[in-house]
Design a protein around this motif. Structure first.
Motif, PDB file in Angstrom:
ATOM      1  N   THR A  79    -108.848  37.393  22.363  1.00 53.07           N
ATOM      2  CA  THR A  79    -108.458  36.004  22.593  1.00 53.07           C
ATOM      3  C   THR A  79    -108.450  35.220  21.278  1.00 53.07           C
ATOM      4  O   THR A  79    -109.410  35.270  20.520  1.00 53.07           O
ATOM      5  N   GLY A  80    -107.337  34.551  21.025  1.00 53.92           N
ATOM      6  CA  GLY A  80    -107.196  33.734  19.822  1.00 53.92           C
ATOM      7  C   GLY A  80    -106.572  34.456  18.645  1.00 53.92           C
ATOM      8  O   GLY A  80    -106.210  33.823  17.659  1.00 53.92           O
ATOM      9  N   ASP A  81    -106.408  35.783  18.723  1.00 52.48           N
ATOM     10  CA  ASP A  81    -105.794  36.532  17.620  1.00 52.48           C
ATOM     11  C   ASP A  81    -104.269  36.438  17.694  1.00 52.48           C
ATOM     12  O   ASP A  81    -103.676  36.295  18.765  1.00 52.48           O
ATOM     13  N   TYR A  82    -103.673  36.559  16.520  1.00 54.38           N
ATOM     14  CA  TYR A  82    -102.221  36.387  16.368  1.00 54.38           C
ATOM     15  C   TYR A  82    -101.695  37.471  15.433  1.00 54.38           C
ATOM     16  O   TYR A  82    -102.381  37.882  14.500  1.00 54.38           O
ATOM     17  N   VAL A  83    -100.467  37.903  15.668  1.00 55.71           N
ATOM     18  CA  VAL A  83     -99.830  38.867  14.768  1.00 55.71           C
ATOM     19  C   VAL A  83     -98.335  38.565  14.692  1.00 55.71           C
ATOM     20  O   VAL A  83     -97.733  38.099  15.661  1.00 55.71           O
ATOM     21  N   CYS A  84     -97.765  38.814  13.527  1.00 54.93           N
ATOM     22  CA  CYS A  84     -96.328  38.661  13.301  1.00 54.93           C
ATOM     23  C   CYS A  84     -95.752  40.016  12.898  1.00 54.93           C
ATOM     24  O   CYS A  84     -96.353  40.745  12.107  1.00 54.93           O
ATOM     25  N   PHE A  85     -94.591  40.339  13.461  1.00 53.83           N
ATOM     26  CA  PHE A  85     -93.866  41.549  13.093  1.00 53.83           C
ATOM     27  C   PHE A  85     -92.545  41.102  12.464  1.00 53.83           C
ATOM     28  O   PHE A  85     -91.559  40.850  13.166  1.00 53.83           O
ATOM     29  N   PRO A  86     -92.505  40.966  11.122  1.00 55.18           N
ATOM     30  CA  PRO A  86     -91.287  40.495  10.459  1.00 55.18           C
ATOM     31  C   PRO A  86     -90.115  41.452  10.655  1.00 55.18           C
ATOM     32  O   PRO A  86     -90.292  42.672  10.762  1.00 55.18           O
ATOM     33  N   ALA A  87     -88.926  40.902  10.698  1.00 56.41           N
ATOM     34  CA  ALA A  87     -87.712  41.709  10.794  1.00 56.41           C
ATOM     35  C   ALA A  87     -87.645  42.657   9.605  1.00 56.41           C
ATOM     36  O   ALA A  87     -87.961  42.278   8.474  1.00 56.41           O
ATOM     37  N   GLY A  88     -87.276  43.890   9.861  1.00 59.91           N
ATOM     38  CA  GLY A  88     -87.118  44.868   8.793  1.00 59.91           C
ATOM     39  C   GLY A  88     -88.389  45.538   8.334  1.00 59.91           C
ATOM     40  O   GLY A  88     -88.349  46.413   7.463  1.00 59.91           O
ATOM     41  N   GLN A  89     -89.539  45.150   8.883  1.00 58.19           N
ATOM     42  CA  GLN A  89     -90.808  45.812   8.544  1.00 58.19           C
ATOM     43  C   GLN A  89     -90.808  47.173   9.233  1.00 58.19           C
ATOM     44  O   GLN A  89     -90.970  47.262  10.434  1.00 58.19           O
ATOM     45  N   LYS A  90     -90.597  48.216   8.492  1.00 61.54           N
ATOM     46  CA  LYS A  90     -90.370  49.549   9.045  1.00 61.54           C
ATOM     47  C   LYS A  90     -91.659  50.254   9.439  1.00 61.54           C
ATOM     48  O   LYS A  90     -91.946  51.360   8.998  1.00 61.54           O
ATOM     49  N   VAL A  91     -92.412  49.576  10.306  1.00 63.41           N
ATOM     50  CA  VAL A  91     -93.657  50.125  10.847  1.00 63.41           C
ATOM     51  C   VAL A  91     -93.652  49.823  12.338  1.00 63.41           C
ATOM     52  O   VAL A  91     -93.569  48.663  12.739  1.00 63.41           O
ATOM     53  N   GLY A  92     -93.714  50.867  13.147  1.00 62.41           N
ATOM     54  CA  GLY A  92     -93.693  50.669  14.586  1.00 62.41           C
ATOM     55  C   GLY A  92     -94.916  49.932  15.092  1.00 62.41           C
ATOM     56  O   GLY A  92     -96.008  50.063  14.542  1.00 62.41           O
ATOM     57  N   HIS A  93     -94.718  49.137  16.148  1.00 62.74           N
ATOM     58  CA  HIS A  93     -95.829  48.429  16.778  1.00 62.74           C
ATOM     59  C   HIS A  93     -95.760  48.600  18.290  1.00 62.74           C
ATOM     60  O   HIS A  93     -94.679  48.718  18.866  1.00 62.74           O
ATOM     61  N   ALA A  94     -96.937  48.641  18.910  1.00 64.82           N
ATOM     62  CA  ALA A  94     -97.052  48.735  20.363  1.00 64.82           C
ATOM     63  C   ALA A  94     -98.425  48.224  20.768  1.00 64.82           C
ATOM     64  O   ALA A  94     -99.387  48.330  20.005  1.00 64.82           O
ATOM     65  N   PHE A  95     -98.504  47.677  21.979  1.00 68.04           N
ATOM     66  CA  PHE A  95     -99.772  47.197  22.530  1.00 68.04           C
ATOM     67  C   PHE A  95    -100.273  48.170  23.584  1.00 68.04           C
ATOM     68  O   PHE A  95     -99.508  48.638  24.423  1.00 68.04           O
TER      69      PHE A  95
END
Length: 178
Positions: A95-111
């Protein structure tokens, strides 16, 4: 009273609404993937920025690891905790945490919800109709403009399949000789 399909009034003006007024959608695929969400931006009449209120239940992953070439995404945890898989690293978000995934950042993300309680969060992103999404786990490349997916391994050299030999005289001059 019938359920509203959007927050637009009779004049086409977007009015404030409770998040729970947006239709709840439920997604599930196999044992690994599943979530529920409300597309707040669509319900509110927006089409340039996507905002969804999502809930990830224990033991489920939202979607396969991916990254966007043209679209930026943001996530803000409202309640609970989950694991962010970011490339080869894992991060516990609460709770309260934030993340940004910039366009073109070639690292996969998943929750992934590693806890025994649901996790609620906002996901915010552009709605770029030309976006290209890469899925490192499967090698799939999705081209939103065409609505098609391709295998990343099926790459071509720029000149592959093009005849680079000199054209004959007729083709060079454009004259048809009989």
């Amino acid at each position: 009273m019938p359920e509203k399909i959007s927050a637009l009034n009779a004049d086409g003006i977007s009015e404030p609404f409770a998040a729970e007024a947006a239709p709840l959608e439920v997604f599930s695929h196999g044992e690994r993937f599943g979530s529920s969400f409300r597309h707040l931006s669509s319900f509110g009449g927006g089409d340039h920025v996507g905002v969804a209120l999502e809930e990830l239940v224990p033991g489920k992953e939202k979607n396969p690891s991916h990254y966007h070439m043209l679209e930026e995404e943001h996530a803000y945890i409202l309640e609970g905790a989950l694991t962010l898989k970011l490339g080869a690293r894992n991060y516990v978000m609460k709770t309260g945490d934030y993340v940004c995934f910039p366009a073109g950042q070639k690292v996969g993300h998943a929750f992934f919800n590693h806890t025994d309680a649901p996790c609620r969060y906002l996901i915010i992103g552009e709605r770029n109709p030309n976006d290209v999404i890469v899925y490192p786990e499967s090698g799939r490349v999705s081209v939103r403009l065409t609505g098609e997916g391709y295998g990343k391994a099926a790459t071509m050299d720029y000149w592959e399949g093009i005849d680079a030999s000199a054209p004959d005289a007729k083709a060079r001059t454009g004259l048809a000789q009989e």
